[in-house]
Scaffold this motif. Structure first.
Motif, short mmCIF file in Angstrom:
data_model
loop_
_atom_site.label_atom_id
_atom_site.label_comp_id
_atom_site.label_asym_id
_atom_site.label_seq_id
_atom_site.Cartn_x
_atom_site.Cartn_y
_atom_site.Cartn_z
N SER A 95 0.84 -1.20 0.00
CA SER A 95 0.00 0.00 0.00
C SER A 95 0.87 1.25 0.00
O SER A 95 1.98 1.24 0.52
N LYS A 96 0.34 2.32 -0.57
CA LYS A 96 1.01 3.63 -0.53
C LYS A 96 0.50 4.44 0.67
O LYS A 96 0.97 5.55 0.91
N TYR A 97 -0.46 3.89 1.40
CA TYR A 97 -1.13 4.63 2.47
C TYR A 97 -0.82 4.08 3.85
O TYR A 97 -0.36 2.96 4.01
N TYR A 98 -1.15 4.90 4.83
CA TYR A 98 -1.19 4.50 6.23
C TYR A 98 -2.66 4.49 6.64
O TYR A 98 -3.42 5.37 6.21
N MET A 99 -3.05 3.53 7.46
CA MET A 99 -4.41 3.49 8.01
C MET A 99 -4.24 3.46 9.53
O MET A 99 -3.84 2.45 10.11
N GLU A 100 -4.51 4.62 10.16
CA GLU A 100 -4.23 4.81 11.58
C GLU A 100 -5.52 4.99 12.38
O GLU A 100 -6.44 5.69 11.93
N CYS A 101 -5.57 4.38 13.55
CA CYS A 101 -6.74 4.52 14.43
C CYS A 101 -6.71 5.88 15.13
O CYS A 101 -5.70 6.25 15.73
N LEU A 102 -7.82 6.60 15.04
CA LEU A 102 -7.95 7.87 15.76
C LEU A 102 -8.66 7.66 17.10
O LEU A 102 -8.55 8.50 18.00
N GLU A 103 -9.38 6.56 17.21
CA GLU A 103 -10.11 6.21 18.44
C GLU A 103 -9.86 4.73 18.72
O GLU A 103 -9.36 4.01 17.86
N PRO A 104 -10.21 4.26 19.94
CA PRO A 104 -10.16 2.82 20.16
C PRO A 104 -11.08 2.14 19.13
O PRO A 104 -12.19 2.60 18.91
N CYS A 105 -10.58 1.09 18.51
CA CYS A 105 -11.34 0.44 17.42
C CYS A 105 -11.54 -1.05 17.70
O CYS A 105 -10.64 -1.72 18.24
N ILE A 106 -12.70 -1.54 17.33
CA ILE A 106 -12.95 -2.99 17.28
C ILE A 106 -13.23 -3.31 15.82
O ILE A 106 -14.14 -2.74 15.21
N ILE A 107 -12.40 -4.18 15.27
CA ILE A 107 -12.47 -4.47 13.83
C ILE A 107 -12.62 -5.97 13.60
O ILE A 107 -11.89 -6.78 14.19
N ILE A 108 -13.58 -6.33 12.74
CA ILE A 108 -13.70 -7.72 12.28
C ILE A 108 -12.74 -7.87 11.10
O ILE A 108 -12.74 -7.05 10.19
N GLU A 109 -11.92 -8.92 11.15
CA GLU A 109 -10.92 -9.12 10.11
C GLU A 109 -11.18 -10.41 9.33
O GLU A 109 -11.61 -11.41 9.90
N LEU A 110 -10.93 -10.33 8.02
CA LEU A 110 -11.08 -11.49 7.14
C LEU A 110 -9.86 -11.55 6.24
O LEU A 110 -9.56 -10.59 5.52
N ALA A 111 -9.15 -12.66 6.29
CA ALA A 111 -7.90 -12.80 5.55
C ALA A 111 -8.13 -12.87 4.05
O ALA A 111 -9.15 -13.39 3.59
N TYR A 112 -7.18 -12.33 3.30
CA TYR A 112 -7.23 -12.34 1.83
C TYR A 112 -7.46 -13.76 1.29
O TYR A 112 -8.30 -13.97 0.42
N GLU A 113 -6.72 -14.73 1.84
CA GLU A 113 -6.84 -16.13 1.36
C GLU A 113 -8.26 -16.66 1.56
O GLU A 113 -8.78 -17.39 0.73
N ASP A 114 -8.87 -16.31 2.70
CA ASP A 114 -10.23 -16.77 2.98
C ASP A 114 -11.24 -16.13 2.03
O ASP A 114 -12.21 -16.77 1.62
N ILE A 115 -11.02 -14.86 1.69
CA ILE A 115 -11.90 -14.19 0.72
C ILE A 115 -11.82 -14.91 -0.62
O ILE A 115 -12.83 -15.20 -1.25
N GLN A 116 -10.58 -15.22 -1.04
CA GLN A 116 -10.39 -15.90 -2.33
C GLN A 116 -11.02 -17.29 -2.31
O GLN A 116 -11.63 -17.72 -3.30
N GLU A 117 -10.91 -17.97 -1.19
CA GLU A 117 -11.52 -19.31 -1.05
C GLU A 117 -13.04 -19.21 -1.16
O GLU A 117 -13.69 -20.02 -1.83
N GLY A 118 -13.60 -18.17 -0.52
CA GLY A 118 -15.05 -17.95 -0.60
C GLY A 118 -15.50 -17.69 -2.03
O GLY A 118 -16.51 -18.21 -2.48
N TYR A 119 -14.72 -16.87 -2.77
CA TYR A 119 -15.05 -16.58 -4.18
C TYR A 119 -15.06 -17.86 -5.00
O TYR A 119 -15.91 -18.06 -5.86
N LYS A 120 -14.07 -18.71 -4.73
CA LYS A 120 -13.90 -19.93 -5.52
C LYS A 120 -15.03 -20.94 -5.25
O LYS A 120 -15.54 -21.57 -6.17
N ASN A 121 -15.44 -21.04 -4.00
CA ASN A 121 -16.38 -22.08 -3.60
C ASN A 121 -17.85 -21.66 -3.63
O ASN A 121 -18.73 -22.50 -3.76
N PHE A 122 -18.10 -20.36 -3.48
CA PHE A 122 -19.49 -19.91 -3.37
C PHE A 122 -19.74 -18.71 -4.26
O PHE A 122 -19.10 -17.67 -4.11
N LYS A 123 -20.67 -18.84 -5.17
CA LYS A 123 -20.97 -17.77 -6.13
C LYS A 123 -21.45 -16.49 -5.44
O LYS A 123 -21.08 -15.39 -5.84
N SER A 124 -22.25 -16.65 -4.38
CA SER A 124 -22.81 -15.46 -3.72
C SER A 124 -21.72 -14.60 -3.07
O SER A 124 -21.87 -13.40 -2.92
#
Length: 196
Positions: A95-124
């Motif tokens: 990335s050319k950017y920084y993504m910095e928290c300005l406040e306390p954050c709770i973030i749901i994370e999904l790995a790139y590999e899992d996204i690709q696996e989902g694309y491959k296995n499920f059309k939706s």
């Protein structure tokens, strides 16, 4: 997982009502939670973003450092939005950017590999990926066009209209950088509007 996390997870999963029980079960196993403090980075310039982030709570700022060493804000990511440099994420390039928290954050994370696996296995899953891409593209296009077709005052007024309450959560410095105007000019615009 805390009660808060469970509440956030259920709210997030409601967006995916078209997924089959099988898809939803797999999707649940792929999601993880991470908590960040103010000034923590979700990712930095030069890093490859390995996980897509969905902000349940908190606020982040996306910025880059220009050739003069000045930090230029290009966006804010608040609750129910995705924290990502999407073009770089999809291509798995630094990335050319920084993504910095300005406040306390709770973030749901999904790995790139899992996204690709989902694309491959499920059309939706591809449909949801497309919707995220469309949203990110619209935000970026709107920002570019605001510089082309709007005055500084119009950019400020549209920001306030499109992001109710957000100006109370960010500094004038970050907001003026995002709007592409000097801090003093932003102060003048704000006081002029307040007098109307």
């Amino acid at each position: 997982m805390t009660q808060d996390h469970l509440k956030y997870l259920e709210a997030y999963l409601q967006q995916f009502s078209n997924l089959s029980p099988e898809e939803l079960a797999l999707f649940r196993t792929q999601l993880s939670f991470k908590e960040y403090r103010p000034k923590d980075f979700f990712f930095k310039n030069g890093e490859v973003q390995k996980k897509m982030g969905y902000v349940c709570k908190g606020l982040l700022r996306r910025y880059y450092i220009n050739e003069k060493g000045k930090s230029i804000t290009t966006g804010f990511v608040k609750e129910n939005e995705y924290a990502t440099d999407y073009p770089a994420f999809i291509q798995q390039r630094p990335s050319k950017y920084y993504m910095e928290c300005l406040e306390p954050c709770i973030i749901i994370e999904l790995a790139y590999e899992d996204i690709q696996e989902g694309y491959k296995n499920f059309k939706s899953n591809e449909r949801y990926g497309r919707l995220i891409a469309e949203k990110v593209l619209t935000i970026q296009t709107d920002r570019v066009e605001s510089f082309l077709f709007e005055t500084a005052e119009e950019r400020y007024l549209n920001f306030i209209k499109d992001n109710p309450g957000l100006s109370n959560r960010i500094s004038l410095t970050h907001l003026s950088s995002y709007l592409g105007i000097e801090r003093q000019s932003l102060s003048r615009i704000r006081s002029k509007i307040a007098k109307k």
